[in-house]
Design a protein around this motif. Sequence first.
Motif, PDB file in Angstrom:
ATOM      1  N   LEU A   5       0.853  -1.185   0.000  1.00  0.00           N
ATOM      2  CA  LEU A   5       0.000   0.000   0.000  1.00  0.00           C
ATOM      3  C   LEU A   5       0.886   1.232   0.000  1.00  0.00           C
ATOM      4  N   THR A   7       0.502   5.409   0.228  1.00  0.00           N
ATOM      5  CA  THR A   7      -0.421   6.523   0.422  1.00  0.00           C
ATOM      6  C   THR A   7       0.075   7.750  -0.345  1.00  0.00           C
ATOM      7  N   HIS A  31      -3.315   4.611  -2.818  1.00  0.00           N
ATOM      8  CA  HIS A  31      -4.232   5.441  -2.043  1.00  0.00           C
ATOM      9  C   HIS A  31      -4.278   6.838  -2.652  1.00  0.00           C
ATOM     10  N   GLY A  51      -7.173   0.323  -5.793  1.00  0.00           N
ATOM     11  CA  GLY A  51      -6.947   1.535  -5.030  1.00  0.00           C
ATOM     12  C   GLY A  51      -7.908   1.686  -3.872  1.00  0.00           C
ATOM     13  N   VAL A  52      -7.539   2.563  -2.939  1.00  0.00           N
ATOM     14  CA  VAL A  52      -8.380   2.926  -1.806  1.00  0.00           C
ATOM     15  C   VAL A  52      -8.458   4.437  -1.765  1.00  0.00           C
ATOM     16  N   VAL A  65     -10.131   3.807   5.072  1.00  0.00           N
ATOM     17  CA  VAL A  65      -9.041   3.370   4.203  1.00  0.00           C
ATOM     18  C   VAL A  65      -8.524   2.010   4.670  1.00  0.00           C
ATOM     19  N   GLN A  68     -10.895  -0.652   3.635  1.00  0.00           N
ATOM     20  CA  GLN A  68     -10.787  -0.945   2.199  1.00  0.00           C
ATOM     21  C   GLN A  68      -9.581  -1.834   1.916  1.00  0.00           C
ATOM     22  N   VAL A  69      -8.472  -1.572   2.600  1.00  0.00           N
ATOM     23  CA  VAL A  69      -7.280  -2.409   2.422  1.00  0.00           C
ATOM     24  C   VAL A  69      -7.584  -3.839   2.858  1.00  0.00           C
TER      25      VAL A  69
END
Length: 244
Positions: A5, A7, A31, A51-52, A65, A68-69
Amino acid sequence: MTRVLVTGTSTGLGLGALGDLLDAGAQVVAHVRREEQLYEVRRALGTPVPGVVGDLADQAEVHRVAEQVADLGGVDAVIHNAGTMDERLVLPVNVVAPYLLTALVPAQRHVYLSSGMHRGARLNTDRLAGLDWTGARPTASYSDSKLLVTALAAAVGRLRPGTWANAVDPGWVPTRMGGAGAPDDLEAGHRTQAWLALGQDPRTRVSAYWHHMRAGQPDRRAADAEFQDRLLAALERATGTALV
């Protein structure tokens, strides 16, 4: 296959790190703050990466977030790249969001965006009590926020055995924040982030402070266990979420 991930991927270091990770054969989760930015990221990369979406200045959205992950199956590493120089938002975005994502997203490797400017912070243990972590009013500088996130990285490495937690000073690079005339190497900045997140090189299996793939020493306050513990206690009170 490693899944990472990242950000703050709409531009700059975050977008560059996504590209490096994909080139290395990793899976990525991008992200962004707004849904339309995700389409722009996919177009820039030339591939429909998952994506988030969420505004990291808002603790409730940081929780979403993380959810969502989890819905995507989790990740092996997180690059906490998102940041701001807005003094009202430097604490929620640069410090609280990485803290919450570290607490809420299980991962073996965490990479935090630091800055050489952390050495100019004026904070000490006595001043932590006066900080407004919500962003309602400015109580810290950009340099302060980078000292705090560097201390967070050191605390995670100290308190979570088996977790590699690294802080990266990318240098003064030509991003949206750094400006077009910034003299440092943008590629070296995001390459270091991706290298640490992948964890394939034995040199990365540590918790340290890095600049352009070289380990160094952060400000002594970041390495102070008492300072770290007081920071974690303050963040736990501010978020209602314990790190460990």
